[in-house]
Motif scaffolding. Sequence first.
Motif, PDB file in Angstrom:
ATOM      1  N   LEU A 183       6.691  70.592  55.272  1.00 29.14           N
ATOM      2  CA  LEU A 183       7.557  69.491  54.969  1.00 29.14           C
ATOM      3  C   LEU A 183       7.518  68.389  55.870  1.00 29.14           C
ATOM      4  O   LEU A 183       7.833  68.604  56.768  1.00 29.14           O
ATOM      5  N   THR A 184       7.050  67.110  55.290  1.00 29.89           N
ATOM      6  CA  THR A 184       7.188  66.163  56.206  1.00 29.89           C
ATOM      7  C   THR A 184       8.776  65.594  56.078  1.00 29.89           C
ATOM      8  O   THR A 184       9.631  66.161  55.359  1.00 29.89           O
ATOM      9  N   GLY A 185       8.911  64.670  56.917  1.00 28.51           N
ATOM     10  CA  GLY A 185      10.257  64.077  56.789  1.00 28.51           C
ATOM     11  C   GLY A 185      10.420  63.331  55.483  1.00 28.51           C
ATOM     12  O   GLY A 185       9.413  62.753  54.837  1.00 28.51           O
ATOM     13  N   GLY A 186      11.955  62.781  55.355  1.00 26.18           N
ATOM     14  CA  GLY A 186      12.055  62.000  53.955  1.00 26.18           C
ATOM     15  C   GLY A 186      13.359  62.519  53.333  1.00 26.18           C
ATOM     16  O   GLY A 186      13.691  63.474  53.402  1.00 26.18           O
ATOM     17  N   THR A 187      13.955  61.563  52.811  1.00 28.15           N
ATOM     18  CA  THR A 187      15.118  62.051  51.730  1.00 28.15           C
ATOM     19  C   THR A 187      15.128  63.040  50.981  1.00 28.15           C
ATOM     20  O   THR A 187      15.420  63.834  50.709  1.00 28.15           O
ATOM     21  N   THR A 188      13.735  62.784  50.175  1.00 29.50           N
ATOM     22  CA  THR A 188      13.426  63.523  49.115  1.00 29.50           C
ATOM     23  C   THR A 188      13.242  65.050  49.679  1.00 29.50           C
ATOM     24  O   THR A 188      13.502  66.252  48.937  1.00 29.50           O
ATOM     25  N   THR A 189      12.404  65.021  50.634  1.00 30.58           N
ATOM     26  CA  THR A 189      11.901  66.491  51.121  1.00 30.58           C
ATOM     27  C   THR A 189      13.187  67.172  51.881  1.00 30.58           C
ATOM     28  O   THR A 189      13.138  68.292  51.698  1.00 30.58           O
ATOM     29  N   LEU A 244       9.442  82.954  52.893  1.00 29.62           N
ATOM     30  CA  LEU A 244       9.093  81.458  52.819  1.00 29.62           C
ATOM     31  C   LEU A 244       8.917  81.218  54.487  1.00 29.62           C
ATOM     32  O   LEU A 244      10.000  81.375  55.067  1.00 29.62           O
ATOM     33  N   THR A 245       7.959  80.517  54.530  1.00 30.36           N
ATOM     34  CA  THR A 245       7.692  80.035  56.226  1.00 30.36           C
ATOM     35  C   THR A 245       7.686  78.616  55.962  1.00 30.36           C
ATOM     36  O   THR A 245       6.762  77.924  54.934  1.00 30.36           O
ATOM     37  N   VAL A 246       8.496  77.795  56.652  1.00 32.66           N
ATOM     38  CA  VAL A 246       8.455  76.581  56.453  1.00 32.66           C
ATOM     39  C   VAL A 246       7.872  75.706  57.983  1.00 32.66           C
ATOM     40  O   VAL A 246       8.729  76.169  58.654  1.00 32.66           O
ATOM     41  N   VAL A 247       6.968  74.808  57.636  1.00 27.97           N
ATOM     42  CA  VAL A 247       6.602  74.058  58.909  1.00 27.97           C
ATOM     43  C   VAL A 247       7.141  72.570  58.767  1.00 27.97           C
ATOM     44  O   VAL A 247       6.448  72.206  57.880  1.00 27.97           O
ATOM     45  N   THR A 248       7.821  72.133  59.640  1.00 30.50           N
ATOM     46  CA  THR A 248       8.200  70.886  59.587  1.00 30.50           C
ATOM     47  C   THR A 248       8.079  69.934  60.975  1.00 30.50           C
ATOM     48  O   THR A 248       8.244  70.708  61.869  1.00 30.50           O
ATOM     49  N   ASN A 249       8.277  68.730  60.801  1.00 25.00           N
ATOM     50  CA  ASN A 249       8.291  67.937  61.852  1.00 25.00           C
ATOM     51  C   ASN A 249       9.614  67.205  61.989  1.00 25.00           C
ATOM     52  O   ASN A 249       9.778  66.247  62.599  1.00 25.00           O
ATOM     53  N   MET A 308       8.910  74.631  63.892  1.00 25.88           N
ATOM     54  CA  MET A 308       9.103  73.473  64.211  1.00 25.88           C
ATOM     55  C   MET A 308       7.933  72.736  65.372  1.00 25.88           C
ATOM     56  O   MET A 308       7.872  73.315  66.315  1.00 25.88           O
ATOM     57  N   THR A 309       7.476  71.534  64.965  1.00 26.82           N
ATOM     58  CA  THR A 309       6.558  70.970  65.942  1.00 26.82           C
ATOM     59  C   THR A 309       7.393  70.306  67.092  1.00 26.82           C
ATOM     60  O   THR A 309       8.799  70.139  67.193  1.00 26.82           O
ATOM     61  N   GLY A 310       6.815  70.160  68.079  1.00 23.18           N
ATOM     62  CA  GLY A 310       7.392  69.153  69.211  1.00 23.18           C
ATOM     63  C   GLY A 310       6.913  67.849  68.915  1.00 23.18           C
ATOM     64  O   GLY A 310       6.602  67.456  67.783  1.00 23.18           O
ATOM     65  N   THR A 342      13.810  57.686  65.470  1.00 19.97           N
ATOM     66  CA  THR A 342      15.378  57.640  64.982  1.00 19.97           C
ATOM     67  C   THR A 342      15.276  57.044  63.663  1.00 19.97           C
ATOM     68  O   THR A 342      16.357  57.327  62.716  1.00 19.97           O
ATOM     69  N   GLN A 343      14.378  56.247  63.049  1.00 21.20           N
ATOM     70  CA  GLN A 343      14.375  55.745  62.060  1.00 21.20           C
ATOM     71  C   GLN A 343      14.296  56.877  60.753  1.00 21.20           C
ATOM     72  O   GLN A 343      14.830  56.722  59.798  1.00 21.20           O
ATOM     73  N   SER A 344      13.393  58.048  61.077  1.00 25.38           N
ATOM     74  CA  SER A 344      13.067  58.926  60.177  1.00 25.38           C
ATOM     75  C   SER A 344      13.398  60.285  60.461  1.00 25.38           C
ATOM     76  O   SER A 344      13.501  61.262  59.760  1.00 25.38           O
ATOM     77  N   TYR A 345      13.928  60.481  61.680  1.00 27.03           N
ATOM     78  CA  TYR A 345      14.433  61.948  62.319  1.00 27.03           C
ATOM     79  C   TYR A 345      13.148  62.710  62.182  1.00 27.03           C
ATOM     80  O   TYR A 345      13.117  64.149  62.355  1.00 27.03           O
ATOM     81  N   GLU A 346      11.943  62.156  62.524  1.00 29.08           N
ATOM     82  CA  GLU A 346      10.600  62.969  62.408  1.00 29.08           C
ATOM     83  C   GLU A 346      10.220  63.149  64.113  1.00 29.08           C
ATOM     84  O   GLU A 346      10.177  62.051  64.780  1.00 29.08           O
ATOM     85  N   LEU A 347       9.707  64.194  64.267  1.00 29.55           N
ATOM     86  CA  LEU A 347       8.881  64.272  65.792  1.00 29.55           C
ATOM     87  C   LEU A 347       7.487  63.853  65.299  1.00 29.55           C
ATOM     88  O   LEU A 347       6.760  64.500  64.376  1.00 29.55           O
ATOM     89  N   VAL A 348       7.228  63.031  66.025  1.00 31.48           N
ATOM     90  CA  VAL A 348       5.621  62.453  65.784  1.00 31.48           C
ATOM     91  C   VAL A 348       4.832  62.219  67.153  1.00 31.48           C
ATOM     92  O   VAL A 348       5.318  62.604  68.197  1.00 31.48           O
ATOM     93  N   GLY A 349       3.719  62.078  67.227  1.00 29.41           N
ATOM     94  CA  GLY A 349       2.737  61.782  68.236  1.00 29.41           C
ATOM     95  C   GLY A 349       2.095  62.734  68.593  1.00 29.41           C
ATOM     96  O   GLY A 349       1.882  63.683  67.702  1.00 29.41           O
TER      97      GLY A 349
END
Length: 259
Positions: free
Chosen positions: A103-109, A122-127, A145-147, A152-159
């Motif tokens: 699951l990527t970030g986003g309001t619908t996800t 269920l195993t959920v992988v998300t950033n 959970m990824t590192g 701050t705009q999307s609450y996602e961990l990236v990079g």
Amino acid sequence: MPRSSLRRAERVSAILERLAADGSVDAGRLADEFVVSAATIRRDLQVLEDQKLLSRTHGGAVAVDVAYELPVRYRAGQNRDAKGVVARRAADLLPRGPLTLGLTGGTTTHILARMLAERVDLTVVTNALNIASELALRPRLKLIMTGGVSRTQSYELVGPIADRALEGLNMQVAVVGVDGISARGGLTTHDEIEAHTNACMIRRADRVIVVADGSKIGRAYLAGICPITDVSVLVTDSSADPAGIDAIRRAGTEVVIAD
């Protein structure tokens, strides 16, 4: 929902939608429409100006950039009913039994994650930090959970840290949220680093489902995530532009209209 019962996040989301459509807003009219005080509207406008999402004027505000990325806490109030319908239809498309789901970030996800919280095996992988927070205390599912660096705009961990974590994992299905999707532009978002991390998740999934309310169909933003041909299924709602949907179907992607 009566305008007078809107929470601040929903109210400022409505203000920003009005700015995008009209280019300016009048504080007095907004106070009347939302049945709140003029002081409340001034505080709303000040918060948005502090985030560089508008420029205040005497008696109101004007848009500063119609291509801005709306913070996720405000996006949650946009097209809420459509997003719920899309998330429910996407949940119905997921296979039963043991499932590893990205699951990527986003309001619908995020809405989808809430719907899946009681599933077993269920195993959920998300950033996405908000999705992880939603699922962390659910004893019957496994959360990975990824590192990464928090956006701050999307609450996602990236990079690179997030990318390396995803490159070591395999997912049966990835459900992806986007800012825009079109036959020509594929999947797009505002931030190129976020796009790269989402592309990493897509590459590690056997099947890719994109969830996007109708307002995102036919739009293209700065950063490309992947071509439309990498998408197995697009789930959207009946407000989507028919021409945009037809083009996506012609490109070979299945489109499901949730209603």
